[in-house]
Write an enzyme that holds these catalytic residues in place. Sequence first.
Site, PDB file in Angstrom:
ATOM      1  N   GLU A 102      -8.576   3.098  28.891  1.00  0.00           N
ATOM      2  CA  GLU A 102      -8.315   1.765  28.318  1.00  0.00           C
ATOM      3  C   GLU A 102      -8.144   0.705  29.406  1.00  0.00           C
ATOM      4  O   GLU A 102      -7.229  -0.104  29.403  1.00  0.00           O
ATOM      5  CB  GLU A 102      -7.092   1.811  27.385  1.00  0.00           C
ATOM      6  CG  GLU A 102      -7.389   2.630  26.137  1.00  0.00           C
ATOM      7  CD  GLU A 102      -6.351   2.476  25.020  1.00  0.00           C
ATOM      8  OE1 GLU A 102      -5.473   1.636  25.135  1.00  0.00           O
ATOM      9  OE2 GLU A 102      -6.489   3.214  24.032  1.00  0.00           O
TER      10      GLU A 102
HETATM   11  C1  LIG Z   1      -9.491  11.742  29.496  1.00  0.00           C
HETATM   12  C2  LIG Z   1     -10.354  10.560  29.232  1.00  0.00           C
HETATM   13  C3  LIG Z   1     -10.525  10.111  27.933  1.00  0.00           C
HETATM   14  C4  LIG Z   1     -11.393   9.058  27.671  1.00  0.00           C
HETATM   15  N1  LIG Z   1     -11.660   8.707  26.381  1.00  0.00           N
HETATM   16  C5  LIG Z   1     -12.654   7.811  26.132  1.00  0.00           C
HETATM   17  C6  LIG Z   1     -13.098   7.556  24.804  1.00  0.00           C
HETATM   18  O1  LIG Z   1     -12.578   8.108  23.849  1.00  0.00           O
HETATM   19  N2  LIG Z   1     -14.132   6.691  24.632  1.00  0.00           N
HETATM   20  C7  LIG Z   1     -14.731   6.060  25.665  1.00  0.00           C
HETATM   21  O2  LIG Z   1     -15.653   5.307  25.449  1.00  0.00           O
HETATM   22  N3  LIG Z   1     -14.319   6.260  26.944  1.00  0.00           N
HETATM   23  C8  LIG Z   1     -13.308   7.124  27.200  1.00  0.00           C
HETATM   24  N4  LIG Z   1     -12.900   7.349  28.490  1.00  0.00           N
HETATM   25  C9  LIG Z   1     -13.529   6.605  29.562  1.00  0.00           C
HETATM   26  C10 LIG Z   1     -12.595   5.652  30.279  1.00  0.00           C
HETATM   27  O3  LIG Z   1     -12.414   4.501  29.519  1.00  0.00           O
HETATM   28  C11 LIG Z   1     -13.235   5.394  31.642  1.00  0.00           C
HETATM   29  O4  LIG Z   1     -12.961   6.544  32.404  1.00  0.00           O
HETATM   30  C12 LIG Z   1     -12.740   4.176  32.311  1.00  0.00           C
HETATM   31  O5  LIG Z   1     -13.281   3.067  31.676  1.00  0.00           O
HETATM   32  C13 LIG Z   1     -13.130   4.122  33.787  1.00  0.00           C
HETATM   33  O6  LIG Z   1     -14.480   4.419  33.993  1.00  0.00           O
HETATM   34  P1  LIG Z   1     -14.898   5.520  35.080  1.00  0.00           P
HETATM   35  O7  LIG Z   1     -14.077   6.723  34.862  1.00  0.00           O
HETATM   36  O8  LIG Z   1     -16.348   5.670  35.012  1.00  0.00           O
HETATM   37  O9  LIG Z   1     -14.450   4.908  36.463  1.00  0.00           O
HETATM   38  P2  LIG Z   1     -15.248   3.840  37.341  1.00  0.00           P
HETATM   39  O10 LIG Z   1     -15.700   2.721  36.505  1.00  0.00           O
HETATM   40  O11 LIG Z   1     -16.236   4.563  38.160  1.00  0.00           O
HETATM   41  O12 LIG Z   1     -14.082   3.295  38.258  1.00  0.00           O
HETATM   42  C14 LIG Z   1     -13.555   4.058  39.344  1.00  0.00           C
HETATM   43  C15 LIG Z   1     -12.439   3.254  40.002  1.00  0.00           C
HETATM   44  O13 LIG Z   1     -12.944   2.000  40.448  1.00  0.00           O
HETATM   45  C16 LIG Z   1     -12.160   0.947  39.950  1.00  0.00           C
HETATM   46  N5  LIG Z   1     -13.006  -0.214  39.711  1.00  0.00           N
HETATM   47  C17 LIG Z   1     -14.193  -0.276  39.078  1.00  0.00           C
HETATM   48  N6  LIG Z   1     -14.672  -1.531  39.082  1.00  0.00           N
HETATM   49  C18 LIG Z   1     -13.747  -2.289  39.712  1.00  0.00           C
HETATM   50  C19 LIG Z   1     -13.626  -3.670  40.028  1.00  0.00           C
HETATM   51  N7  LIG Z   1     -14.528  -4.562  39.707  1.00  0.00           N
HETATM   52  N8  LIG Z   1     -12.519  -4.082  40.689  1.00  0.00           N
HETATM   53  C20 LIG Z   1     -11.560  -3.216  41.030  1.00  0.00           C
HETATM   54  N9  LIG Z   1     -11.625  -1.910  40.764  1.00  0.00           N
HETATM   55  C21 LIG Z   1     -12.687  -1.450  40.111  1.00  0.00           C
HETATM   56  C22 LIG Z   1     -11.539   1.470  38.668  1.00  0.00           C
HETATM   57  O14 LIG Z   1     -10.325   0.792  38.402  1.00  0.00           O
HETATM   58  C23 LIG Z   1     -11.316   2.922  39.025  1.00  0.00           C
HETATM   59  O15 LIG Z   1     -10.093   3.046  39.703  1.00  0.00           O
HETATM   60  C24 LIG Z   1     -12.028   8.391  28.746  1.00  0.00           C
HETATM   61  C25 LIG Z   1     -11.812   8.818  30.050  1.00  0.00           C
HETATM   62  C26 LIG Z   1     -10.998   9.892  30.305  1.00  0.00           C
HETATM   63  C27 LIG Z   1     -10.829  10.341  31.710  1.00  0.00           C
END
Ligand SMILES: Cc1cc2nc3c(=O)[nH]c(=O)nc-3n(C[C@H](O)[C@H](O)[C@H](O)COP(=O)(O)OP(=O)(O)OC[C@H]3O[C@@H](n4cnc5c(N)ncnc54)[C@H](O)[C@@H]3O)c2cc1C
Length: 859
Positions: free
Chosen positions: A502
């Site tokens: 989220e």
């Molecule tokens: C257990 C779990 C349950 C989930 N459930 C759902 C679900 O039900 N439905 C769904 O759609 N998604 C779900 N998600 C997805 C979740 O919303 C994403 O993991 C989240 O949006 C982050 O994306 P990412 O993991 O690809 O990280 P990335 O986008 O790769 O980010 C990696 C890091 O970089 C940072 N970052 C990225 N861009 C920037 C920026 N511009 N400035 C500063 N920092 C940045 C982020 O804060 C993070 O720390 C779930 C994820 C997990 C792990």
Amino acid sequence: MNILLLLGASLVLMYTIARHRFPLRALVIASALFLVVFTLGGGFSLFWGLLVWAAFLTPALLLGVPGLRLQYLSRPLRARIRKVLPPMSETERAAIEAGSVWWEAELFRGNPDWDKLQGYEPPQLSAEEQAFIDGPVEQLCAMLDDWDITHNRMDLPPEVWIFLKQQRFFGMIIPRRYGGLEFSAYGHSSVVTKIAARSISAGVTVMVPNSLGPAELLLHYGTEAQKDYYLPRLAEGLEIPCFALTGPHAGSDAGAIPDTGVVCMGEHQGEQVLGLRLNWQKRYITLGPVATVIGLAFKVLDPDGLLGTEEELGITCALIPRDTPGIEIGNRHFPLNAAFMNGPNSGKDVFIPMDYIIGGKRNIGKGWRMLVESLSVGRGISLPAVGVAAGKAGARTTGAYARVRKQFNTSIGRFEGVEEALARIGGLAYMMEAGRLLTVSGLDGGEKPSVITAILKCYNTEFMRRVINDSMDVHGGRGICMGPSNYVARAYQTLPIGITVEGANILTRSMIIFGQGAIRCHPFLVREMEAATREDGDVADLAFDQALRGHAEYFLANFCRAVIYGLSGSHAAPAPRADRIAPYYRRLGQMSAAFAVTADLVLMILGGSFKRKEMMSGRFADAFSYMFYTSAVLKNFESAGQPRGDLPLVEWSAKYSLYQVQMALDEILRNFPIKWLGVLLRPLIFPLGLSLRPPNDMLCHRVASMLIRPGEARDRLTAGIYISNDPDDITGCLEDALEKVIAAEPLERRLRHEELEQHGLEDYPQWISRLQKSGRLADDEAEVLLQAHAATTRVVMVDDFRPEQLTSGGQPTKNNSADKKAGKNKTTIKKKSARPRRAKTKNNIAIKKKSAKTGKTAV
Ligand SMILES: Cc1cc2nc3c(=O)[nH]c(=O)nc-3n(C[C@H](O)[C@H](O)[C@H](O)COP(=O)(O)OP(=O)(O)OC[C@H]3O[C@@H](n4cnc5c(N)ncnc54)[C@H](O)[C@@H]3O)c2cc1C
């Protein structure tokens, strides 16, 4: 003398401006009159007269005389801003515009109105909500054995799934007319808090259908037919929903999803209808593996122009039955040993009719706005509640453990090093709860305070991380060795989930909170930006000029406040009361003014390039967020009837938060985009230096003491979590041990004083028996000591496993102690590997009897 007079008059003028808002023109006239009198009275030498008049007239004429301002300031400035203002994408605009502006705006604008804060109704549970929490939620918690769930089954037991559906746990946000529970945000968040403190896996399972997902989207955007069909089914648990947005190539930048829906004709229920051919690949989808209906976000393309002339129609959300041809539900992910369902899914050429789109065809392209609007409510409820659960459970269990666990003949909770950690646990738990209560009071009052919900999600989960880390440290090896009797390790393992979902915290802190806050809360920024981008020349100039005038008055008032409040050590700032808590209101007022001035200057200097200054933005987010928590803590104390027992928590939290605000502002000044201006600004907004201090040792000691002894304040702090009175349950046995250990302490002190020590060869019961026989201990005293010793041993023991139990190739064994107790899972792999053992000690006669039934886990 003259200089002093001038200085005094300036301070009086600044104080007046600080406390009362005046139109710019009135200020200019008043200042000019004063200077005229002063000059005519011979107050200046020629040199100083010229200097002061020049310093006054330049800005006064430019800002105070409308014609001059328009011609020489507003018009050229608008032209310049127009050139450098970066274009705002539709996704950015939707995110920025989502939700409403509430209490946070008061803090942002430098002059918080305490009457407003005091006027917010504290949240209250309805009779139905209270009955649900005391009934089905309590029952559910008693059914949850987190070790069994996360180690043996990797799933909730079938009876728990059935119970969740029967009791409508998945329908908390669904109105009663559709068969749901229609709980308030407070009710909803209280249910999640209680469950999550018992089992994170169960907490997430309950949380997701009630958070951002199909039900929430349908309620706000669905057609009547969609609502009538789905909402009753979702409330009853006949449908299990998930929401799929994230994919391998679009995480934080969710607006960049590559998943598509191409407008075309296709066959649906034997007929050719207009619809969409979908292709997607998603991952991390919670409840995905068991979902019967998939909420899906994708981009709609219309290459054949079946809907109009535009080809790319934007992000759209649809509800798709899981059994639609072409859908593949993949395997499960394994998120940090949590057992809630989570996995990938994909779709290949899946055809859906238009009426699967949430809200129907008219909502094509509105998906992003729908998602961010829903997020601006949902993220203020579920994950912050998980943080609160960790805080309350951490405070309760770690405090008890720190009293029961003795080293060097002393409860570890009495060592100052441990007290420091305990104070953080208690203080942060109080802050998280205060933040939750203020936020849900806004949500239940009909607000959608998107900045506050972002703050609460980001910082409650961050505080959760600190609390759990501290809890782990205080538990030492007891927290590390996993098994049914470990109630901290699973929370430690799973805490990054809350940090990541989220809106991952780094992104939320360094991009969203202040970025969105500045645009939503600043009273003039948006008006200036809008005027700057308008095409209608002179009208736009005038609109910009009006906004600029207001902005100048706003800045000047905040500047005066920051200086006057700073100079007076915040005594000149208003407070709604005159007692021990009043200084915190005043300090917060001072910090709010300092924040407003600093933020304004940085935004003016950096303009659109601020977007890339994430470190700066993160520091502003810290300052802004800690101001929010300070206000929430003060509000919470008042709403609770100002219980004296809570004062250590209130003071710890307020001091801690205000100190963080000060240090964030200090860092901002150190990294000011124009170095010399930062240097100049520092003595103006911190004229007495960095005078705020973090909580001192005595205050930490008072908070820590509160956590290690039973009492009303401890009960208030930890109210709302599940605490078993079953002595076989680990939470129950901790409470039991705490009472017994406290009862035994005076006797232990007496024995120590009389130097009646245990001999090297005798065990504890033998020692007590010797003292009994020699008449040094009465029978009832001996019983108190033996009971405390047995209870302590139960609490400090950890589980151990036969090697084959740990090397089962990652396969969960199905025969743990809890299952045996319940007579379940008869198809065990090997009878011998029935359950983890707890190490035996010389003295654990009572333990040996009971250790088979190691407790269920909490947090
Ligand atoms: C257990 C779990 C349950 C989930 N459930 C759902 C679900 O039900 N439905 C769904 O759609 N998604 C779900 N998600 C997805 C979740 O919303 C994403 O993991 C989240 O949006 C982050 O994306 P990412 O993991 O690809 O990280 P990335 O986008 O790769 O980010 C990696 C890091 O970089 C940072 N970052 C990225 N861009 C920037 C920026 N511009 N400035 C500063 N920092 C940045 C982020 O804060 C993070 O720390 C779930 C994820 C997990 C792990």
